[in-house]
Design an enzyme around this catalytic site. Structure first.
Site, PDB file in Angstrom:
ATOM      1  N   GLY A   1       9.968  17.659  -0.627  1.00 48.72           N
ATOM      2  CA  GLY A   1       8.795  17.904  -1.454  1.00 48.72           C
ATOM      3  C   GLY A   1       7.998  19.079  -0.912  1.00 48.72           C
ATOM      4  N   ALA A   2       8.593  20.258  -0.908  1.00 45.61           N
ATOM      5  CA  ALA A   2       7.961  21.417  -0.273  1.00 45.61           C
ATOM      6  C   ALA A   2       6.994  22.117  -1.222  1.00 45.61           C
ATOM      7  CB  ALA A   2       9.024  22.400   0.207  1.00 45.61           C
TER       8      ALA A   2
ATOM      9  N   ASN B   1     -10.443  10.000  -1.303  1.00 43.20           N
ATOM     10  CA  ASN B   1      -9.550  10.264  -2.433  1.00 43.20           C
ATOM     11  C   ASN B   1      -9.905   9.421  -3.651  1.00 43.20           C
ATOM     12  OD1 ASN B   1      -6.786  10.697  -0.183  1.00 43.20           O
ATOM     13  ND2 ASN B   1      -7.852  12.299  -1.290  1.00 43.20           N
TER      14      ASN B   1
ATOM     15  N   LYS C   1      -9.363   8.062   4.704  1.00 39.84           N
ATOM     16  CA  LYS C   1      -9.042   9.124   3.746  1.00 39.84           C
ATOM     17  C   LYS C   1      -9.066   8.584   2.323  1.00 39.84           C
ATOM     18  CE  LYS C   1      -7.455  13.197   2.353  1.00 39.84           C
ATOM     19  NZ  LYS C   1      -6.048  13.595   2.606  1.00 39.84           N
TER      20      LYS C   1
ATOM     21  N   ASN D   1      -1.113  10.782   0.304  1.00 40.20           N
ATOM     22  CA  ASN D   1      -2.420  10.176   0.095  1.00 40.20           C
ATOM     23  C   ASN D   1      -2.245   8.758  -0.451  1.00 40.20           C
ATOM     24  OD1 ASN D   1      -4.059  12.421   0.854  1.00 40.20           O
ATOM     25  ND2 ASN D   1      -3.617  13.382  -1.119  1.00 40.20           N
TER      26      ASN D   1
END
Length: 323
Positions: free
Chosen positions: A7-8, A209, A205, A102
């Site tokens: 997943g670049a 989010n 986090k 995330n």
């Protein structure tokens, strides 16, 4: 150490570019224009006044890349079941899989005190990821790396600090494999603190989010814009408090800096990853960032009325748009 990046996009490209520049053997699984650009000219990273291009090995077939020592998955939650199947040729007997994403990860219940110990149907339908990768391979990773894809093969990091990837074992141990991975990341000029409380880092986090990302999609506003408007700021803080209460039901205490959250000068003009997905018509991580908090809240008897309302509107917007 040979590292595979799955997943670049913005974050994966950022990491791959740094690792390759430091001399690490990087194998990137990608597709489409991004893959074509990386094959032709490498991957370009722009960060904190620097720009460089690094060459990486890239393919859309895991079999072409072969076995690696570590896999880092930076793809979004909706893509993970297919990825679990696709990466099999890259997995050695003991290859760990760093889940840099995330929201609540698919492995969350594995070795969690008081947890089910098994897969989460909302995040991993039919246990495709659990069975395909195996929770024993999982290493948690909390991302602090605001970045965007400028064009195929080129990513821009917009944060004032180096990209930070907090690593931790699901059982909260200090393992040799996590320490070794952290060193490689830090040697490539990124941050990789190791924690023995990875779920707390994930929830810290997630509060951000879950409160900013859905509102960003619903309003089209940046994080700073949400803080500048007293009404959207009030909704943001209310969602954070609801998520905080749900985290506490798991024995995880997360503080909220309400003064800092309320100061627009401390908020970014960055468009959240969920908003970027909406902009591009891609599936959003609603389940892992929003609905899973609702699920855990209901299981613990904790009301989340503000999040429920925002979730309903976000879900309908996604449904109406077909994403």
């Amino acid at each position: 150490m040979r590292i595979g990046i799955i997943g670049a996009g913005a974050v994966g490209g950022f990491m791959a570019g740094h690792l390759a520049r430091a001399g690490t053997d990087v194998a990137v699984l990608a597709r489409g224009p991004h893959l074509a650009a990386m094959r032709e000219k490498g991957i370009t990273v722009e960060t904190r006044g620097e720009t460089w291009t690094s060459r990486v090995t890239a393919s859309d077939r895991a079999a072409d890349l072969g076995t690696v020592d570590v896999i880092v998955v930076t793809a979004k939650g909706p893509a993970l079941p297919a990825i679990a199947e696709a990466i099999q040729p890259m997995l050695g007997a003991d290859t760990p899989v760093v889940c840099a994403m995330n929201g609540i990860p698919w492995w969350y219940e594995y070795k969690r005190d008081g947890g089910s110990g098994g897969p989460i149907e909302r995040l991993d339908p039919g246990a495709a990821i659990w069975n395909g990768i195996g929770p024993q391979r999982a290493i948690g990773c909390m991302i602090d790396c605001p970045a965007t894809v400028v064009e195929p093969g080129s990513v821009r990091h917009v944060g004032p600090r180096p990209g930070i990837f907090t690593l931790g074992e699901p059982d909260n141990s200090e393992s040799a494999r996590v320490t070794a991975i952290a060193k490689v990341i830090e040697d490539a000029a990124m941050g990789a603190p190791v924690t023995t409380a990875i779920r707390r880092a994930i929830w810290a986090k997630l509060l951000i989010n879950a409160s900013r990302s859905p509102l960003g999609v619903l309003t089209g506003s940046t994080e700073r814009g949400l803080a500048e408007n007293p009404e959207t700021l009030a909704v943001t803080l209310a969602i954070m408090r609801e998520a905080q209460a749900v985290a506490a039901s798991h024995g995880i205490e997360v503080s909220i800096d309400e003064a800092g959250q309320s100061d627009p000068s401390k908020r970014s003009l960055h468009r959240s990853s969920m908003l970027q997905d909406w902009d591009l018509g891609r599936p959003m991580e609603i389940d892992g960032i929003v609905r899973i908090i609702q699920d855990y809240g209901r299981a613990a008897g904790i009301a989340t009325p503000v999040l429920d309302t925002v979730s309903a509107m976000l879900g309908e917007k996604a449904r109406a748009a077909g994403v």
